[in-house]
Design a protein around this motif. Sequence first.
Motif, PDB file in Angstrom:
ATOM      1  N   LEU A   1      27.183   4.679   3.936  1.00 13.89           N
ATOM      2  CA  LEU A   1      27.517   4.398   2.535  1.00 13.89           C
ATOM      3  C   LEU A   1      28.668   5.269   2.044  1.00 13.89           C
ATOM      4  N   LEU A   2      28.667   6.555   2.417  1.00 17.72           N
ATOM      5  CA  LEU A   2      29.773   7.435   2.034  1.00 17.72           C
ATOM      6  C   LEU A   2      31.087   6.986   2.650  1.00 17.72           C
ATOM      7  N   ALA A   3      31.054   6.586   3.920  1.00 16.48           N
ATOM      8  CA  ALA A   3      32.275   6.142   4.601  1.00 16.48           C
ATOM      9  C   ALA A   3      32.859   4.902   3.930  1.00 16.48           C
ATOM     10  N   HIS A   4      31.995   3.941   3.584  1.00 18.21           N
ATOM     11  CA  HIS A   4      32.474   2.715   2.918  1.00 18.21           C
ATOM     12  C   HIS A   4      33.026   3.032   1.528  1.00 18.21           C
ATOM     13  N   ALA A   5      32.329   3.873   0.785  1.00 14.00           N
ATOM     14  CA  ALA A   5      32.788   4.219  -0.562  1.00 14.00           C
ATOM     15  C   ALA A   5      34.090   5.012  -0.507  1.00 14.00           C
ATOM     16  N   ASP A   6      34.233   5.905   0.468  1.00 15.00           N
ATOM     17  CA  ASP A   6      35.459   6.687   0.600  1.00 15.00           C
ATOM     18  C   ASP A   6      36.629   5.800   0.989  1.00 15.00           C
ATOM     19  N   ALA A   7      36.387   4.856   1.900  1.00 13.82           N
ATOM     20  CA  ALA A   7      37.445   3.932   2.315  1.00 13.82           C
ATOM     21  C   ALA A   7      37.911   3.053   1.158  1.00 13.82           C
ATOM     22  N   ALA A   8      37.004   2.749   0.253  1.00 15.86           N
ATOM     23  CA  ALA A   8      37.351   1.920  -0.915  1.00 15.86           C
ATOM     24  C   ALA A   8      37.925   2.752  -2.051  1.00 15.86           C
TER      25      ALA A   8
ATOM     26  N   PRO B   1       0.834  -1.203   0.000  1.00 14.55           N
ATOM     27  CA  PRO B   1       0.000   0.000   0.000  1.00 14.55           C
ATOM     28  C   PRO B   1       0.873   1.259   0.000  1.00 14.55           C
ATOM     29  N   TRP B   2       0.522   2.234  -0.850  1.00 13.89           N
ATOM     30  CA  TRP B   2       1.351   3.432  -0.948  1.00 13.89           C
ATOM     31  C   TRP B   2       1.410   4.181   0.372  1.00 13.89           C
ATOM     32  N   GLN B   3       0.328   4.112   1.162  1.00 14.83           N
ATOM     33  CA  GLN B   3       0.307   4.809   2.445  1.00 14.83           C
ATOM     34  C   GLN B   3       1.372   4.249   3.385  1.00 14.83           C
ATOM     35  N   THR B   4       1.552   2.938   3.363  1.00 16.93           N
ATOM     36  CA  THR B   4       2.547   2.298   4.223  1.00 16.93           C
ATOM     37  C   THR B   4       3.954   2.685   3.810  1.00 16.93           C
ATOM     38  N   VAL B   5       4.208   2.695   2.504  1.00 13.41           N
ATOM     39  CA  VAL B   5       5.528   3.079   2.004  1.00 13.41           C
ATOM     40  C   VAL B   5       5.808   4.538   2.344  1.00 13.41           C
ATOM     41  N   TRP B   6       4.811   5.400   2.156  1.00 12.44           N
ATOM     42  CA  TRP B   6       4.977   6.824   2.470  1.00 12.44           C
ATOM     43  C   TRP B   6       5.246   7.034   3.958  1.00 12.44           C
ATOM     44  N   LYS B   7       4.496   6.328   4.806  1.00 13.50           N
ATOM     45  CA  LYS B   7       4.692   6.475   6.256  1.00 13.50           C
ATOM     46  C   LYS B   7       6.097   6.041   6.672  1.00 13.50           C
ATOM     47  N   ARG B   8       6.588   4.965   6.087  1.00 18.18           N
ATOM     48  CA  ARG B   8       7.945   4.506   6.418  1.00 18.18           C
ATOM     49  C   ARG B   8       8.979   5.534   5.973  1.00 18.18           C
ATOM     50  N   HIS B   9       8.801   6.073   4.776  1.00 14.46           N
ATOM     51  CA  HIS B   9       9.719   7.103   4.285  1.00 14.46           C
ATOM     52  C   HIS B   9       9.688   8.325   5.200  1.00 14.46           C
ATOM     53  N   ARG B  10       8.501   8.750   5.578  1.00 10.00           N
ATOM     54  CA  ARG B  10       8.362   9.922   6.448  1.00 10.00           C
ATOM     55  C   ARG B  10       9.010   9.680   7.806  1.00 10.00           C
ATOM     56  N   ARG B  11       8.824   8.482   8.346  1.00  6.32           N
ATOM     57  CA  ARG B  11       9.418   8.156   9.645  1.00  6.32           C
ATOM     58  C   ARG B  11      10.940   8.131   9.550  1.00  6.32           C
ATOM     59  N   PHE B  12      11.476   7.503   8.491  1.00  6.64           N
ATOM     60  CA  PHE B  12      12.929   7.450   8.300  1.00  6.64           C
ATOM     61  C   PHE B  12      13.510   8.847   8.107  1.00  6.64           C
ATOM     62  N   SER B  13      12.769   9.710   7.422  1.00  2.00           N
ATOM     63  CA  SER B  13      13.240  11.085   7.223  1.00  2.00           C
ATOM     64  C   SER B  13      13.249  11.852   8.535  1.00  2.00           C
ATOM     65  N   GLY B  14      12.235  11.639   9.344  1.00  2.00           N
ATOM     66  CA  GLY B  14      12.111  12.373  10.595  1.00  2.00           C
ATOM     67  C   GLY B  14      13.076  11.941  11.675  1.00  2.00           C
ATOM     68  N   ASP B  15      13.382  10.636  11.746  1.00  2.00           N
ATOM     69  CA  ASP B  15      14.243  10.159  12.835  1.00  2.00           C
ATOM     70  C   ASP B  15      15.719  10.075  12.455  1.00  2.00           C
ATOM     71  N   GLY B  16      16.051  10.480  11.234  1.00  2.00           N
ATOM     72  CA  GLY B  16      17.457  10.520  10.831  1.00  2.00           C
ATOM     73  C   GLY B  16      18.003   9.222  10.259  1.00  2.00           C
ATOM     74  N   THR B  17      17.143   8.248  10.006  1.00  2.00           N
ATOM     75  CA  THR B  17      17.609   6.971   9.465  1.00  2.00           C
ATOM     76  C   THR B  17      18.276   7.144   8.107  1.00  2.00           C
ATOM     77  N   TRP B  18      17.671   7.955   7.221  1.00  3.99           N
ATOM     78  CA  TRP B  18      18.268   8.161   5.896  1.00  3.99           C
ATOM     79  C   TRP B  18      19.639   8.816   6.014  1.00  3.99           C
ATOM     80  N   ASP B  19      19.795   9.756   6.950  1.00  3.07           N
ATOM     81  CA  ASP B  19      21.087  10.408   7.146  1.00  3.07           C
ATOM     82  C   ASP B  19      22.142   9.415   7.616  1.00  3.07           C
ATOM     83  N   LYS B  20      21.760   8.516   8.500  1.00  3.24           N
ATOM     84  CA  LYS B  20      22.696   7.493   8.992  1.00  3.24           C
ATOM     85  C   LYS B  20      23.103   6.554   7.864  1.00  3.24           C
ATOM     86  N   ILE B  21      22.148   6.125   7.066  1.00  2.00           N
ATOM     87  CA  ILE B  21      22.451   5.237   5.936  1.00  2.00           C
ATOM     88  C   ILE B  21      23.388   5.941   4.961  1.00  2.00           C
TER      89      ILE B  21
END
Length: 96
Positions: free
Chosen positions: A48-55, A24-44
């Motif tokens: 990813l940047l740290a691993h790519a830079d190290a390589a 359901p699009w509502q579920t996907v949107w809610k997960r995206h909104r929650r990840f955006s609000g709690d900083g999960t996307w920033d942590k990911i």
Amino acid sequence: MVEGIIYRYRTGIAWRDLPGCFGPWQTVWKRHRRFSGDGTWDKIHSVLLAHADAAGLIDWEVSVDSTINRAHQHATNLPRDTGGPDELHESAHRAA
């Protein structure tokens, strides 16, 4: 969920147009909104940047050119002083 979020941003569609295979699009949107609000996307992104830079996969050079981008005068959100209604009348008298 993450694939649905990526698909939505890659295609530029509205959340309501997300194909049913992602759930359901509502579920996907809610997960995206929650990840955006709690900083999960920033942590990911940081991990990813740290691993790519190290390589050695990131080239940190920045290229800047002299291109000038201008916005139209009405593209701003700031209110502007038009002088009030008297200015409009004065302009009309000058035009005549």
